[in-house]
Design an enzyme around this catalytic site. Structure first.
Site, PDB file in Angstrom:
ATOM      1  N   SER A 420      -8.591  -8.204   7.191  1.00  0.00           N
ATOM      2  CA  SER A 420      -9.585  -7.455   6.434  1.00  0.00           C
ATOM      3  C   SER A 420     -10.816  -7.148   7.284  1.00  0.00           C
ATOM      4  O   SER A 420     -10.704  -6.536   8.330  1.00  0.00           O
ATOM      5  CB  SER A 420      -9.939  -8.226   5.164  1.00  0.00           C
ATOM      6  OG  SER A 420     -10.636  -7.404   4.253  1.00  0.00           O
ATOM      7  N   ASP A 548      -2.878  -1.024  -0.944  1.00  0.00           N
ATOM      8  CA  ASP A 548      -4.021  -1.928  -0.804  1.00  0.00           C
ATOM      9  C   ASP A 548      -5.223  -1.384  -1.572  1.00  0.00           C
ATOM     10  O   ASP A 548      -5.658  -0.255  -1.321  1.00  0.00           O
ATOM     11  CB  ASP A 548      -4.374  -2.070   0.690  1.00  0.00           C
ATOM     12  CG  ASP A 548      -5.343  -3.217   0.965  1.00  0.00           C
ATOM     13  OD1 ASP A 548      -6.302  -3.378   0.194  1.00  0.00           O
ATOM     14  OD2 ASP A 548      -5.135  -3.940   1.952  1.00  0.00           O
ATOM     15  N   HIS A 577      -3.749  -6.396  -1.247  1.00  0.00           N
ATOM     16  CA  HIS A 577      -4.673  -6.772  -0.186  1.00  0.00           C
ATOM     17  C   HIS A 577      -4.412  -8.218   0.199  1.00  0.00           C
ATOM     18  O   HIS A 577      -4.722  -9.142  -0.548  1.00  0.00           O
ATOM     19  CB  HIS A 577      -6.123  -6.594  -0.624  1.00  0.00           C
ATOM     20  CG  HIS A 577      -7.093  -6.712   0.513  1.00  0.00           C
ATOM     21  ND1 HIS A 577      -7.212  -5.743   1.494  1.00  0.00           N
ATOM     22  CD2 HIS A 577      -7.966  -7.685   0.856  1.00  0.00           C
ATOM     23  CE1 HIS A 577      -8.122  -6.118   2.378  1.00  0.00           C
ATOM     24  NE2 HIS A 577      -8.594  -7.299   2.011  1.00  0.00           N
TER      25      HIS A 577
END
Length: 624
Positions: A420, A548, A577
């Protein structure tokens, strides 16, 4: 016993993780509820990362919650009826007074006869009643009876002054003081060393219990715990306390606090400093008592400061033991809006305690790799020593860490894995910094790439839940270190950051000012790793999920990746995610991506070290 690797193996390769701001929901994930094989009744709101593991253990969740007729018509009727009219079982206790290290005392009420009737290894349950509560309370005794029928040993932990527990020093207890709890757990554990130890707490006792679980983290001696009617956020609970009919509860609790205090008022005679003993003796609300006594005893500047720093919701992400939280959506004292529902363990403040990090760590370790996790400032209890946190584009800390690791293991090949926002930082570092050349390879997963687009998506629909949860986690870290930001000038807006409702609020109040940006938009535009991936000269595997919700598919710089001979992109049709609940290890094992990541890194290591294990040319063999 773990097998130690030979030193030679430990010095040939090195895996460097950067989960710095990875955004994930690893414990309380509402999606998991839909995946559960066991159904619960739709009248109940059940969620959590442990849902599939523990749901089969329950025998009542498939039935609706049906409050008793008439009583169910009003939340106050249900609350008051239970308090005044619920039966109180007859239980004979044997009291043990435990002297604490500071000279205080608490009372432990054991069920009489248990030493004779139960074996030393019987499971042992510690009960923590609510504010001013003790072993005489109906709800506590009902739990004692039920546990006793199951063959469990139970002990009720009566706080200082509660349940007629003695007060021997001029200090009571607070919503966040964990010293007494730690000593009680240690005492019970040492008394029954062969027994598994559990705990259940109600209301303020639940808040203390969750704080204790978070403080002890993986070291906690408890094998599991239950939190009931936890206020979680004491600021919100205080607000609710002072509205409408709830004022009645406030007055009732303040009356109980006054009664306990007056019994021991002599201990507080001639107390100096900021104590206001007359105000505590005559308090009309719990906040008045806390302002006059509690916050002073425990070193807080005000009652509001005490409440804001005593919220178990800010620390529940550090709980590493099985925890069941039971709340009522209409609770007048523990409001539903205070429950940290969706992201009790958010990865925007992620670190070495996160599930996805640990799964990768185990896999790398099994292959003989050395692993180090980079916990950024304030993340995973990393210290904050200056009035600056971290950002999506500040590379100074990462560069310092890389230099440190390389200096420590100069003969090892260095690799990096980022998730991320950690991936966003890693890719920027590879594309911008000379130090990026020190990496022999890297992997980027769920990289938002374009933070402007990611910000847009975080403000839409269900994604706003992630936004609020992550903002709460960021502000929670800031609140732990507020004193560093006292009287800081310029464009800083510390109150906005400390009470952020969105990530943008936090970045506007703190991040963009700390790193010299004129606005949040300018900060986001200048922090996109998509702008630098064309300059990456290190083998880089990028793994994304098409669905996502936080790192949108449209933000992937496909053309720049395609034009860079050092980069490979793999996009899965689903995965959420940092979810990727697929493959042979699903649903509770490692993410689907882990084997691919280690195959890629091992291939690079084999190429650099001159050893070949039949991996072939991986950059060409993966079908994108």
């Amino acid at each position: 016993m773990a097998t130690k690797l030979p030193i030679a193996a430990l010095t040939t390769k090195h895996l460097f993780f950067t989960p710095v701001q990875a955004t994930t929901l690893t414990r309380y994930n509402t999606v998991a509820a839909m995946m559960s094989a066991t159904q619960y009744h739709p009248s109940l709101d059940v969620s959590g990362g442990a849902l599939d593991t523990f749901l089969p253990a329950f025998t009542t969740l498939n039935r609706p919650y049906e409050a008793y007729p008439v009583i169910r018509s009003n939340t106050h009727l249900e609350t008051i009826f239970a308090n005044f009219f619920r039966s109180t079982p007859d239980v004979r206790f044997r009291r043990e007074c435990l002297r604490t290290k500071d000279g205080g005392a608490v009372s432990l009420d054991w069920v009489a006869g248990d030493d004779r009737n139960l074996s030393p290894n019987s499971p042992t349950l510690i009960l923590l009643p609510g504010l001013t509560g003790g072993s005489e309370d109906s709800y506590v005794r009902h739990m004692v009876v039920r546990a006793r029928k199951k063959g469990w040993r139970t002990v009720v932990f009566n706080g200082r002054g509660c349940g007629d527990s003695p007060v021997t020093t001029p200090q009571f207890y607070s919503a966040s003081y964990l010293g007494d709890t730690s000593e009680v757990v240690e005492h019970v554990s040492s008394r029954y060393p062969d027994a598994n130890l559990y705990a259940a707490g109600w209301s303020l006792g639940a808040n203390i219990l969750v704080l204790y679980l978070a403080q002890e983290s993986s070291r906690c001696r408890l094998s599991g715990a239950v939190s009931l009617c936890n206020p979680f956020n004491l600021v919100l609970a205080d607000e609710a306390f002072r509205k409408g009919f709830n004022i009645i509860y406030d007055k009732s609790l303040s009356s109980s606090l006054r009664r306990i205090f007056r019994k021991h008022a002599l201990l507080f005679e001639e107390m100096g400093g900021e104590y206001n003993i007359p105000a505590a003796v005559n308090c009309k609300s719990a906040k008045e008592f806390d302002e006059a006594l509690t916050r002073v005893s425990f070193g807080f500047k005000s009652a509001d400061d005490y409440y804001s720093k005593s919220c178990s919701s800010d620390f529940i992400q550090h709980v590493c033991k099985p925890l069941l939280c039971i709340q009522a959506s209409n609770d007048p004292i523990a409001p539903a809006r205070g429950i940290p529902r969706e992201a009790i363990k958010p990865g925007l403040t992620g670190g070495s305690d996160d599930s996805y990090v640990r799964h990768m760590l185990v896999r790398a370790r099994n292959k003989g790799w050395r692993v180090v996790v980079f916990n950024s400032r304030g993340c995973a209890d990393s210290p904050v020593t200056t009035p600056q946190m971290y950002s999506a584009s500040f590379l100074g800390d990462l560069d310092a860490v890389v230099n440190h690791v390389v200096a420590r293991y100069p003969k090892a090949n260095l690799y990096g894995v980022g998730w991320s926002m950690g991936a966003n930082l890693l890719v920027q570092y590879l594309g911008k910094e000379a130090g990026g050349r020190r990496f022999s390879g890297a992997v980027s997963m769920c990289n938002p790439f374009d933070l402007v687009m990611s910000d847009e998506d975080l403000c839409k629909g269900f994604n706003r839940i992630y936004n609020r949860s992550l903002a709460k986690a960021l502000s929670g870290i800031l609140k732990k270190h507020l004193m560093l930001f006292e009287d800081i000038g310029g464009d800083y807006n510390i109150p906005l950051a400390a009470n952020a409702q969105t990530i943008r609020d936090y970045d506007d109040g703190l991040t963009r000012v700390s790193f010299g940006f004129k606005s949040v938009d300018e900060y986001l535009q200048n922090s996109c790793s998509a702008n630098f991936i064309k300059y990456v000269r290190t083998p880089l595997l990028c793994i994304q999920a098409k669905n996502d919700p936080i790192a949108p598919d449209r933000a992937i710089p496909r053309e720049d990746i395609k034009g860079n001979p050092n980069c490979l992109l793999v996009v899965t049709p689903k995965g959420g995610h940092l979810g990727w609940v697929a493959g042979e290890n699903a649903p509770r094992g490692c993410p689907w991506t882990d084997p691919m990541v280690m195959d890629f890194l091992q291939h690079l290591e084999n190429e650099r070290s001159g050893t070949h294990q039949g991996t072939g040319n991986l950059l060409q063999s993966v079908n994108v």
